[in-house]
Design a protein around this motif. Structure first.
Motif, PDB file in Angstrom:
ATOM      1  N   ALA A  17       1.920   3.545  26.503  1.00 21.49           N
ATOM      2  CA  ALA A  17       0.669   2.988  25.993  1.00 21.49           C
ATOM      3  C   ALA A  17      -0.280   2.659  27.137  1.00 21.49           C
ATOM      4  O   ALA A  17      -1.466   2.988  27.099  1.00 21.49           O
ATOM      5  N   VAL A  20      -1.852   5.675  28.494  1.00 18.01           N
ATOM      6  CA  VAL A  20      -2.929   6.196  27.631  1.00 18.01           C
ATOM      7  C   VAL A  20      -4.238   5.498  27.940  1.00 18.01           C
ATOM      8  O   VAL A  20      -5.280   6.135  28.103  1.00 18.01           O
ATOM      9  N   ILE A  21      -4.153   4.172  28.064  1.00 21.23           N
ATOM     10  CA  ILE A  21      -5.444   3.488  28.183  1.00 21.23           C
ATOM     11  C   ILE A  21      -5.942   3.444  29.609  1.00 21.23           C
ATOM     12  O   ILE A  21      -7.112   3.181  29.847  1.00 21.23           O
ATOM     13  N   MET A  23      -5.376   5.907  32.302  1.00 19.51           N
ATOM     14  CA  MET A  23      -5.569   7.103  33.109  1.00 19.51           C
ATOM     15  C   MET A  23      -6.971   7.655  32.981  1.00 19.51           C
ATOM     16  O   MET A  23      -7.547   7.675  31.903  1.00 19.51           O
ATOM     17  N   PRO A  26      -7.815  12.697  30.823  1.00 15.23           N
ATOM     18  CA  PRO A  26      -7.277  12.601  29.470  1.00 15.23           C
ATOM     19  C   PRO A  26      -5.972  13.365  29.302  1.00 15.23           C
ATOM     20  O   PRO A  26      -5.178  13.049  28.434  1.00 15.23           O
ATOM     21  N   SER A  29      -3.383  10.987  29.752  1.00 13.97           N
ATOM     22  CA  SER A  29      -3.269  10.091  28.606  1.00 13.97           C
ATOM     23  C   SER A  29      -2.462  10.768  27.516  1.00 13.97           C
ATOM     24  O   SER A  29      -1.610  10.139  26.875  1.00 13.97           O
ATOM     25  N   VAL A  30      -2.678  12.044  27.298  1.00  8.00           N
ATOM     26  CA  VAL A  30      -1.902  12.762  26.265  1.00  8.00           C
ATOM     27  C   VAL A  30      -0.420  12.722  26.614  1.00  8.00           C
ATOM     28  O   VAL A  30       0.432  12.449  25.748  1.00  8.00           O
ATOM     29  N   LEU A  33       1.013   9.482  25.844  1.00  8.42           N
ATOM     30  CA  LEU A  33       1.247   9.236  24.430  1.00  8.42           C
ATOM     31  C   LEU A  33       2.535   9.933  23.973  1.00  8.42           C
ATOM     32  O   LEU A  33       3.272   9.418  23.135  1.00  8.42           O
ATOM     33  N   HIS A  36       5.334   7.811  24.818  1.00  7.82           N
ATOM     34  CA  HIS A  36       5.306   6.668  23.900  1.00  7.82           C
ATOM     35  C   HIS A  36       5.927   7.050  22.569  1.00  7.82           C
ATOM     36  O   HIS A  36       6.719   6.289  21.977  1.00  7.82           O
ATOM     37  N   LEU A  37       5.593   8.242  22.089  1.00  6.80           N
ATOM     38  CA  LEU A  37       6.112   8.664  20.787  1.00  6.80           C
ATOM     39  C   LEU A  37       7.632   8.847  20.830  1.00  6.80           C
ATOM     40  O   LEU A  37       8.340   8.467  19.878  1.00  6.80           O
ATOM     41  N   MET A  65       0.631  16.337  18.845  1.00  2.00           N
ATOM     42  CA  MET A  65       0.382  16.275  20.282  1.00  2.00           C
ATOM     43  C   MET A  65       0.054  17.640  20.831  1.00  2.00           C
ATOM     44  O   MET A  65      -0.748  17.765  21.773  1.00  2.00           O
ATOM     45  N   LEU A  67      -1.525  19.911  19.280  1.00  2.12           N
ATOM     46  CA  LEU A  67      -2.954  20.048  18.941  1.00  2.12           C
ATOM     47  C   LEU A  67      -3.831  19.366  19.980  1.00  2.12           C
ATOM     48  O   LEU A  67      -4.831  19.914  20.446  1.00  2.12           O
ATOM     49  N   TYR A  68      -3.439  18.145  20.342  1.00  3.19           N
ATOM     50  CA  TYR A  68      -4.178  17.411  21.367  1.00  3.19           C
ATOM     51  C   TYR A  68      -4.234  18.185  22.657  1.00  3.19           C
ATOM     52  O   TYR A  68      -5.253  18.273  23.322  1.00  3.19           O
ATOM     53  N   VAL A  72      -7.526  19.312  24.613  1.00 11.63           N
ATOM     54  CA  VAL A  72      -7.810  18.814  25.971  1.00 11.63           C
ATOM     55  C   VAL A  72      -7.987  19.980  26.921  1.00 11.63           C
ATOM     56  O   VAL A  72      -8.867  19.977  27.781  1.00 11.63           O
TER      57      VAL A  72
END
Lengths: 171, 99, 669
Positions: A17, A20-21, A23, A26, A29-30, A33, A36-37, A65, A67-68, A72
């Motif tokens: 987490a 994510v906030i 870095m 991005p 950040s992915v 996450l 985290h998952l 993810m 997809l993310y 990105v």
């Protein structure tokens, strides 16, 4: 043993987490996450919710993810400028976050729900199994199940419409 | 390792996601922080489901995942559309709707 | 038919005439409108005669009848009816008003022939007569005030009849404003009367007044002084007189009817009607007498130097009404009313003759340019001479008997009133001088250009129309005088009316010869029976002595006028040069207009300016705009929240949620 696992997973979740906030890039950040998952999946397993853990890994970390990652890669990720246009935002945000956390914690810890301070009742062997989830989905929660499938359809159509190339507009 | 721990962790993750939304400017990262908050909610749901002893909370969590997936899909579609139109990918620059 | 039924008819006919002409102005041909107008007043006169005969059929003590049509306002102690009061005084006034009005309508039938506003004129004129009759016949103070106000309006409408002339509209406004001042006095008096005596009805008021008030108690003095304010405004007495000379902007029949015979006598009628109250407040009555005397003298001096023919006659009116006011104030009620009647005859006649001469002069009213009309316009000159003789109280004429009766009464009353009599005779001398100044200027001598044209060709002089006061060129469209000028010699209605009035002016006084005939005072006696003053009768010998003095003074005045204006034409100029300051004072109307401007008009304008610049701008605008600005400012502040930044919205959302959670935490602990 379980506590050690809990703390490991908790640290992983928190680390992800914060990544994510914090870095700039991005892409990192992915990745944060995703970590985290996975940690959350472990926590679900600790709560004897096998199906949810599996769904988390397969659907969330697997499909969403990815997809993310695609987006990105397409969009790229620049840094953000340091200047903050909204006065006080940088200062108030952590403050409010802290306030929120403190309040929620007080609510949880001061709650009069006695069951919160237990491990939970003893559950049968099939608790959280796909069979149990499946039975519930098709018997008691059929309507939400069908509604969520329609929602997925809508989202797919919406995404196609949003991202489609306009014939007259240039890409 | 009582239920409380899970709930406190969930609260912590939720606040972290909230702070992230407030301080990041890229819409991509804001969406990611949104995912954080949703997942924190999922954790709380599953914890309560374990506490109560039936699996209804887990069904809720699954539906939440479905919703999160849809939302991500549409959000990313928006980001792609913005990027295609060469607009800056910065929520502070996209501020025409104001009074 | 009863007297009150006749009286209702008297009121009805002029009203119907006014409405008929007013509504039918498109369809009625001109002659029809004039005929309807004149006929309605003639019918009213006939009904007045009917009322008179009916009244004479009663016993003298019973000659007062009240009648009402319906309730005006009946609530909470108020009981006002639409009621009239018929007694010798009101019938007398009705006959004078309708009689003279009929003749003036007949005169206007011819005089206003080429005016575009003919129908409007007759409608207004009929309405005026209706209002005057309402005033005179009213049976309670409320209806009196209604009639009073209507008369004021009719006067305004008729003064500014030629409404496209700026001088005329200004004069109309001036008259109306001063009238309103009088109305205030009258209304306040009515309020006080109601408060003290509990009723507006004449019968009730006059019955209760002697018991309710002791002599010269301040309330009754206040009431009477307020009534006097109303009377002075209407009757153009000092200091509320400044409207009358300006009112000459109206057509000549208007001056003749309203400002000679009827409206300006309303004040005199008021004092006579409320004599019961005035006798309870001798202070107020004395004030009235002083004002009447002062007006009499001051107006006489002003008439002496006026060069505008109509204005000179207007000042003469003011002066004569001073006589009447003085008369009824000191208690000579029937003498005052008698003078009212004779004055109506000869003053209306004088105005009619003046109108004829002014028409011959192509609307020029300056007597310095007039001369020799004695040869050019025989009939008009004879009429003017008749009127002038009556005004100057030449022995045997109507004015002679009426004016001297007032002065004889003053002498008989004794005390300080003898001074009134002496000064009254001085005023009579002044009257004779200024009257014959006019006559000797206009009638004899070498004919002026217009008169010459009339003698040679028989055509009335015709110039480009212009405003007689300012000399500005005018149109002849509606709102201005018509293109043709009508003189009596060429117009039979004018001749008929003037002839009747000339006869009345000469012989009208013979109804009241001291010691021989007492028609008027006998007729009016029942009205004033309760008055302790009316029982003062000068002896017949004293009366004849008064008449003799009056005759001497009148002839002396005529002689002085002859001396100055016929025998030695240089003398007036020499006298004027020697008495220059006095002449300036008189010619500037004793600076009353300037005084009122300084004392009243300028402060009022200053208050208005203050209200506009300070009060309106800061207080009112401040409140109204200030409210709007406050709301706008508050809105602006709230609007700043919508700054377009999504993150700040999120911040507010989370802050709100945190606050809510805090509340619930605190509430549940």
């Amino acid at each position: 043993m379980e506590e050690a696992l809990f703390f490991a997973a908790a640290i992983g979740a928190l680390g992800g987490a914060v990544t994510v906030i914090a870095m700039r890039n991005p892409f990192y950040s992915v990745l944060g996450l995703i970590v985290h998952l996975f940690s959350l999946a472990v926590l679900f397993l600790l709560l004897t919710s096998a199906f949810v853990a599996a769904a988390q890994v397969v659907v969330y970390a697997g499909a969403v993810m990815v997809l993310y990652v695609f987006v990105v890669a397409y969009v790229g990720g620049g840094g953000e400028s340091a200047w903050e246009p909204i006065p006080g935002q940088r200062f108030l945000a952590p403050l409010l976050g802290l306030a929120l956390f403190v309040e929620l914690s007080i609510a949880i810890l001061g709650s009069s729900l006695l069951a919160l301070s237990t491990d939970g009742p003893d559950v049968k062997a099939g608790f959280g199994d796909p069979a149990a989830i499946g039975r519930l989905l098709l018997e008691k929660f059929l309507l939400p199940f069908e509604a969520s499938s329609i929602l997925l359809l809508l989202a797919a159509v919406g995404a196609v419409v949003l991202a489609a190339r306009r014939r007259e507009a240039q890409a | 390792m009582t239920i409380e721990w899970f709930l406190v962790l969930s609260a912590l993750l939720f606040s972290t996601g909230a702070v992230g939304i407030l301080i990041r400017r890229s819409p991509m990262v804001i969406l990611l922080c949104l995912e954080l908050m949703l997942n924190a909610g999922n954790l709380a749901l599953v914890a309560f489901s374990r506490m109560v002893g039936n699996a209804e909370g887990q069904i809720f969590a699954v539906i939440v995942m479905v919703v999160a997936a849809c939302e991500v899909v549409v959000g990313l579609g928006l980001i792609v559309a913005i990027f295609r139109r060469r607009l800056p990918l910065n929520v502070d620059d996209l501020r025409e709707l104001r009074g | 038919m009863s007297a009150t039924a006749w009286a209702w008819l008297v009121l009805l006919f002029p009203l119907l005439g006014s409405i008929a002409i007013g509504l039918g102005y498109r369809v009625l041909p001109q002659k029809a409108a004039g005929a309807i107008g004149t006929l309605s007043i003639a019918l009213a006169f006939a009904c007045g005669i009917g009322a008179l005969l009916s009244l004479l059929g009663d016993e003298p003590e019973a000659r007062h009848h009240a009648s009402s049509l319906w309730d005006y306002a009946s609530a909470a102690g108020l009981d006002i009816k639409l009621g009239i009061f018929v007694d010798p005084l009101s019938v007398f006034m009705v006959l004078v008003v309708t009689g003279v009005s009929t003749l003036i309508h007949l005169y206007s039938y011819g005089y206003m022939q080429s005016d575009e506003g003919y129908h409007r004129f007759f409608s207004y004129l009929n309405f005026f007569v209706f209002s005057m009759l309402l005033l005179v016949l009213a049976g309670n103070f409320v209806l009196l005030i209604v009639g009073w106000a209507f008369v004021g309006f009719a006067s305004y409408a008729l003064i500014s009849f030629w409404y496209r002339r700026e001088t005329a509209t200004r004069a109309g406004m001036k008259a109306f404003v001063i009238n309103v001042v009088g109305d205030i006095g009258l209304v306040l008096a009515a309020f006080l009367i109601f408060r003290e005596l509990g009723s507006f009805d004449y019968g009730a008021v006059f019955e209760r007044a002697p018991d309710a008030f002791s002599t010269n108690e301040w309330t009754i003095v206040a009431i009477c002084l307020l009534l006097l304010v109303g009377a002075f405004a209407k009757s153009a007495q000092l200091p509320l007189h400044t409207w009358l000379p300006d009112a000459m902007e109206g057509p000549t029949p208007v001056s003749s009817l309203i400002h000679a015979a009827t409206m300006v006598t309303a004040g005199v009628y008021l004092i006579a009607r409320t004599h019961v109250l005035f006798e309870l407040a001798p202070t107020a009555a004395d004030v009235a007498a002083f004002v009447g005397l002062a007006t009499l003298l001051v107006a006489g001096t002003m008439a002496l130097v006026m060069t505008d023919l109509k204005r000179a006659i207007a000042y003469s009116t003011m002066s004569q009404i001073g006589y009447m006011v003085m008369g009824v104030a000191i208690g000579a009620y029937s003498a005052g009313m008698f003078h009212l009647m004779t004055h109506a005859f000869f003053k209306a006649l004088l105005f009619m003759a003046a109108g004829s001469i002014i028409a011959a002069m192509a609307n020029d009213q300056n007597i310095d340019r007039m001369s020799g009309f004695g040869r050019a316009m025989r009939f008009t000159s004879i009429a003017m001479l008749a009127g002038g003789l009556a005004l100057a109280a030449f022995p045997g004429t109507s004015g002679f008997f009426s004016k001297d009766e007032i002065l004889a009464f003053a002498e008989a009353r004794g005390g300080m009133y003898v001074v009134f009599a002496v000064l009254g005779y001085a005023g009579a001398l002044l009257t004779a001088v200024y009257t014959f100044r006019l006559i000797f200027r206009i009638l004899p001598g070498r004919p002026c250009a217009e008169a010459q044209e009339l003698i040679e060709t028989g055509h009335v002089a015709h110039e480009a129309p212009k405003n007689p006061a300012t000399g500005e060129p005018e149109d002849t469209d509606v709102g201005f005088p018509g293109p043709e000028h009508h003189i009596a010699e060429q117009n039979w209605p004018m001749r008929a009316a003037m002839a009747v009035l000339a006869v009345l002016a000469i012989v009208g006084g013979l109804v009241q010869i001291p010691g021989v005939v007492h028609v008027i005072s006998d007729f009016l006696e029942p009205v004033f029976e309760s008055s302790h003053l009316a029982h003062i009768h000068p002896s017949a010998g004293d009366e004849w002595r008064g008449l003799a003095i009056g005759a001497v003074i009148s002839l002396l005045g005529i002689g002085i006028a002859w001396f100055f204006y016929v025998a030695g034409p240089e003398r007036p100029r020499q006298l004027e040069a020697r008495l220059r300051p006095l002449h300036t004072l008189f010619a500037n109307k004793w600076y009353f207009d300037e005084l009122i401007d300084l004392l009243v008009v300028r402060p009022a304008l200053a208050v208005g300016r203050f209200a506009d610049r300070v009060f309106e701008r800061f207080v009112v605008d401040g409140l109204v705009s200030g409210t709007a600005e406050t709301v706008r400012g508050a809105g602006g502040v709230v609007r700043a929240v919508q700054n377009g930044f999504v993150r700040s919205y999120a911040l507010l959302l989370i802050a709100g949620f945190a606050g809510l959670a805090l509340y619930f935490l605190l509430a549940s602990s």
